[in-house]
Design a protein around this motif. Structure first.
Motif, PDB file in Angstrom:
ATOM      1  N   ASN A  25       0.599  -0.596  -0.171  1.00 35.24           N
ATOM      2  CA  ASN A  25       0.234  -0.655   0.012  1.00 35.24           C
ATOM      3  C   ASN A  25       0.762   0.728  -0.030  1.00 35.24           C
ATOM      4  N   ILE A  26       1.836   1.029   0.334  1.00 38.87           N
ATOM      5  CA  ILE A  26       3.283   2.504  -0.028  1.00 38.87           C
ATOM      6  C   ILE A  26       3.558   2.073  -1.355  1.00 38.87           C
ATOM      7  N   ARG A  27       3.590   3.277  -2.103  1.00 38.62           N
ATOM      8  CA  ARG A  27       3.669   3.627  -3.187  1.00 38.62           C
ATOM      9  C   ARG A  27       4.839   4.229  -3.373  1.00 38.62           C
ATOM     10  N   CYS A  28       6.238   3.021  -3.578  1.00 38.68           N
ATOM     11  CA  CYS A  28       7.900   3.851  -4.653  1.00 38.68           C
ATOM     12  C   CYS A  28       7.834   4.901  -5.522  1.00 38.68           C
ATOM     13  N   LEU A  35      11.313  17.003  -0.542  1.00 46.18           N
ATOM     14  CA  LEU A  35      11.203  17.128   1.034  1.00 46.18           C
ATOM     15  C   LEU A  35      11.298  18.148   1.177  1.00 46.18           C
ATOM     16  N   THR A  36      11.981  19.430   1.070  1.00 43.96           N
ATOM     17  CA  THR A  36      12.510  20.774   1.404  1.00 43.96           C
ATOM     18  C   THR A  36      12.375  21.193   2.689  1.00 43.96           C
ATOM     19  N   PRO A  37      13.750  21.572   3.478  1.00 38.22           N
ATOM     20  CA  PRO A  37      12.926  22.025   5.477  1.00 38.22           C
ATOM     21  C   PRO A  37      12.099  22.732   4.862  1.00 38.22           C
ATOM     22  N   GLU A  38      11.832  23.279   3.236  1.00 39.56           N
ATOM     23  CA  GLU A  38      10.626  24.188   4.009  1.00 39.56           C
ATOM     24  C   GLU A  38       9.111  23.656   3.688  1.00 39.56           C
ATOM     25  N   GLN A  39       8.559  22.798   2.688  1.00 36.09           N
ATOM     26  CA  GLN A  39       7.528  21.914   2.817  1.00 36.09           C
ATOM     27  C   GLN A  39       7.474  21.790   4.103  1.00 36.09           C
TER      28      GLN A  39
ATOM     29  N   ILE B  64      17.801   3.563  15.118  1.00 34.51           N
ATOM     30  CA  ILE B  64      17.848   2.994  13.574  1.00 34.51           C
ATOM     31  C   ILE B  64      19.668   3.400  13.245  1.00 34.51           C
ATOM     32  N   THR B  65      20.156   2.593  12.483  1.00 36.27           N
ATOM     33  CA  THR B  65      21.562   2.985  12.115  1.00 36.27           C
ATOM     34  C   THR B  65      21.292   3.443  10.648  1.00 36.27           C
ATOM     35  N   PRO B  66      21.483   4.284   9.942  1.00 36.60           N
ATOM     36  CA  PRO B  66      21.227   5.376   8.629  1.00 36.60           C
ATOM     37  C   PRO B  66      22.534   3.790   7.551  1.00 36.60           C
ATOM     38  N   PRO B  67      22.326   4.001   6.249  1.00 36.81           N
ATOM     39  CA  PRO B  67      20.551   4.242   5.908  1.00 36.81           C
ATOM     40  C   PRO B  67      19.782   3.942   5.359  1.00 36.81           C
ATOM     41  N   PHE B  68      18.821   4.308   6.272  1.00 34.52           N
ATOM     42  CA  PHE B  68      16.897   4.026   5.971  1.00 34.52           C
ATOM     43  C   PHE B  68      16.522   4.479   5.214  1.00 34.52           C
ATOM     44  N   LEU B  69      15.709   4.204   4.661  1.00 37.17           N
ATOM     45  CA  LEU B  69      13.951   4.397   4.505  1.00 37.17           C
ATOM     46  C   LEU B  69      12.740   5.427   5.154  1.00 37.17           C
ATOM     47  N   ALA B  70      12.621   6.419   4.978  1.00 41.69           N
ATOM     48  CA  ALA B  70      11.076   6.421   6.102  1.00 41.69           C
ATOM     49  C   ALA B  70      10.782   7.143   5.160  1.00 41.69           C
ATOM     50  N   ASN B  71       9.081   6.997   5.018  1.00 46.19           N
ATOM     51  CA  ASN B  71       8.003   7.191   4.496  1.00 46.19           C
ATOM     52  C   ASN B  71       7.395   8.024   5.154  1.00 46.19           C
ATOM     53  N   THR B  72       6.580  10.000   4.127  1.00 47.28           N
ATOM     54  CA  THR B  72       7.059  10.761   4.498  1.00 47.28           C
ATOM     55  C   THR B  72       5.797  10.694   3.519  1.00 47.28           C
ATOM     56  N   SER B  73       4.822  11.966   3.908  1.00 47.47           N
ATOM     57  CA  SER B  73       3.239  12.414   3.458  1.00 47.47           C
ATOM     58  C   SER B  73       3.408  12.491   1.435  1.00 47.47           C
ATOM     59  N   ARG B 102      10.943  18.471  13.884  1.00 48.25           N
ATOM     60  CA  ARG B 102       9.859  18.683  12.363  1.00 48.25           C
ATOM     61  C   ARG B 102       9.959  18.269  12.078  1.00 48.25           C
ATOM     62  N   PHE B 103      11.105  17.076  11.395  1.00 48.60           N
ATOM     63  CA  PHE B 103      11.319  15.800  10.537  1.00 48.60           C
ATOM     64  C   PHE B 103       9.659  14.903  10.597  1.00 48.60           C
ATOM     65  N   MET B 104       9.364  14.909  12.539  1.00 38.26           N
ATOM     66  CA  MET B 104       8.115  13.753  12.456  1.00 38.26           C
ATOM     67  C   MET B 104       6.802  14.449  12.341  1.00 38.26           C
ATOM     68  N   THR B 105       6.586  15.716  11.608  1.00 39.27           N
ATOM     69  CA  THR B 105       5.494  16.338  11.041  1.00 39.27           C
ATOM     70  C   THR B 105       5.201  16.059   9.745  1.00 39.27           C
ATOM     71  N   ALA B 106       5.712  15.542   9.251  1.00 42.42           N
ATOM     72  CA  ALA B 106       5.836  14.981   7.788  1.00 42.42           C
ATOM     73  C   ALA B 106       6.493  13.697   7.641  1.00 42.42           C
ATOM     74  N   TRP B 107       6.633  12.331   8.599  1.00 42.23           N
ATOM     75  CA  TRP B 107       7.011  11.285   8.643  1.00 42.23           C
ATOM     76  C   TRP B 107       5.645  10.707   9.009  1.00 42.23           C
ATOM     77  N   ASP B 108       5.714   9.056   8.634  1.00 43.37           N
ATOM     78  CA  ASP B 108       3.938   8.524   8.945  1.00 43.37           C
ATOM     79  C   ASP B 108       4.477   7.635   9.917  1.00 43.37           C
ATOM     80  N   GLY B 109       5.602   7.330   9.913  1.00 48.15           N
ATOM     81  CA  GLY B 109       6.071   6.193  11.537  1.00 48.15           C
ATOM     82  C   GLY B 109       6.905   5.088  10.874  1.00 48.15           C
TER      83      GLY B 109
END
Lengths: 52, 336
Positions: A25-28, A35-39, B64-73, B102-109
């Motif tokens: 369900n998670i699209r890649c 995803l900029t800091p401004e966004q 978590i030790t980077p690198p890893f993928l984080a899913n954001t909005s 700040r990153f937590m606001t865009a990341w969905d967990g």
């Protein structure tokens, strides 16, 4: 090319492993997500007001 | 940091897994379902085991030790470094660092963790690397051949005796470069050099002008194609048939009214400036002054049948290019 990294497995206490169906369900994207800091700044107030 | 803007290329690079950008990107492009599950299955081909988690306690991300993928909005990002207060990730090939809060606001967990084997590598890596090397070498050999031919013809034709002819070659090369960038822009091929030049007069101006109906000659031929055909034929004729210089001058004279129309259109109709288009107009006028200063224009009379041959060359190359453009566009859309 640098050497292959050895990533240690983290010990989570409150995490759930996603099922293949949930992962599907998670699209890649092929390209990078932009995803900029401004966004993130713009996203911040919206998320905060959504909290109860 | 990697040199491309592909997610898999940068992720494999961050994991230190030997790979080639071409093969990896091709595999992603041909994935039937571009999902996190499909991505993890693809990574298995490289000897990378992956697991996706939903972190209920989001602060556990620091474990978590980077690198890893984080899913954001807005999609997946590659996290490259993390501390209790800050997080670094790659956004379209550019490293960014923001506060973790700040990153937590865009990341969905949700995260995708990858554990490469010690011998993880792209399948048939050595073969793909060799092909990649030859593909790069091919471009360099092509450039070297073109440069050699340019210098050889310049000397053998005796054009170096004339300052005006030398300037004409340089200006035609500049015009060819500008129109090449315009052709790329009209094909929506990203080129940082084109964006840099276009941003001089007005950011996004080139794209806006190329989107208008006026960017096509009779609605059939893009002005960028016409320009590319003009400068390429002019340059080749100049080098191979220097006797045609007077008729090249005449053809340039015929093109000058177009420059007035182009500038008028940008200034009064579109209200936008396309820097590359303005550069092409300036190039046409510089060519005119060189032809005039070198005395080539005055030798164009009486007219000869040579001008018909030159006209046929311009038209032929323009039609050929026009026939090629849809093929390039089709190829590009298939790849994406």
């Amino acid at each position: 090319m640098n050497t292959v990294k050895n990533i240690p497995r983290p010990e989570f206490t409150s995490s759930r492993r996603l099922t293949p169906m949930e992962m599907n369900n998670i699209r890649c994207q092929k390209r990078h997500t932009v995803l900029t800091p401004e966004q993130i700044e713009k996203l911040a107030p919206t998320s905060k007001t959504a909290e109860p | 940091m990697s040199h491309t803007h592909s997610l898999i290329d940068d992720y494999l690079f961050a994991l230190g897994v030997p790979h080639t950008a071409g093969y990896s990107e091709d595999r992603v492009a041909n994935m039937p379902f571009r999902t996190l599950f499909g991505f993890s299955k693809l990574l298995e081909e490289y000897g990378i085991h992956s697991e996706a988690y939903n972190l209920e306690d989001r602060n556990e991300i620091t474990k978590i030790t980077p690198p890893f993928l984080a899913n954001t909005s807005v999609g997946e990002v590659i996290v490259t470094a993390i501390s209790p207060t800050q997080i670094s990730y790659i956004s379209e090939g550019t490293p960014e660092t923001v506060s973790l809060e700040r990153f937590m606001t865009a990341w969905d967990g949700n995260v995708l963790l990858s554990f490469p084997d010690s011998d993880a590598a792209e399948p048939k890596y050595a073969l793909h690397k060799r092909i990649e090397f030859f593909m790069t070498a091919k471009k360099w050999v092509l450039s070297a051949c073109a440069l050699f031919l340019l210098v050889f013809l310049y000397i053998s034709s005796g054009l170096y005796h004339y300052i005006s002819a030398t300037l004409l070659i340089l200006i035609n090369l500049a015009g060819l470069y500008f129109t090449y960038l315009l052709v790329q822009k009209s094909l929506k091929i990203h080129n940082p050099a084109a964006d840099h030049v276009c941003g001089i007069l007005q950011v996004g101006g080139c794209d806006s002008i190329l989107e208008t109906d006026a960017s096509k000659f009779f609605g059939l031929f893009g002005w960028s194609e016409v320009g590319f055909a003009y400068f390429s034929v002019s340059l080749i004729t100049l080098l191979l048939l220097p006797d045609m210089l007077p008729w090249l001058a005449l053809c340039n004279l015929c093109c000058l009214p177009f420059s007035f129309w182009s500038i008028w259109y940008q200034r009064f109709r579109a209200h936008k400036w396309c820097t590359l288009c303005v550069c092409v107009q300036a190039t046409l006028w510089l060519l005119f002054f060189c032809y005039l200063g070198g005395g080539w224009l005055s030798q164009a009379w009486p007219l000869s049948t040579n001008i018909l041959a030159l006209g046929a060359a311009y038209l032929g190359v323009m039609l050929g290019l026009n026939a090629l453009m849809p093929l390039i566009e089709n190829n590009k859309s298939t790849q994406s």
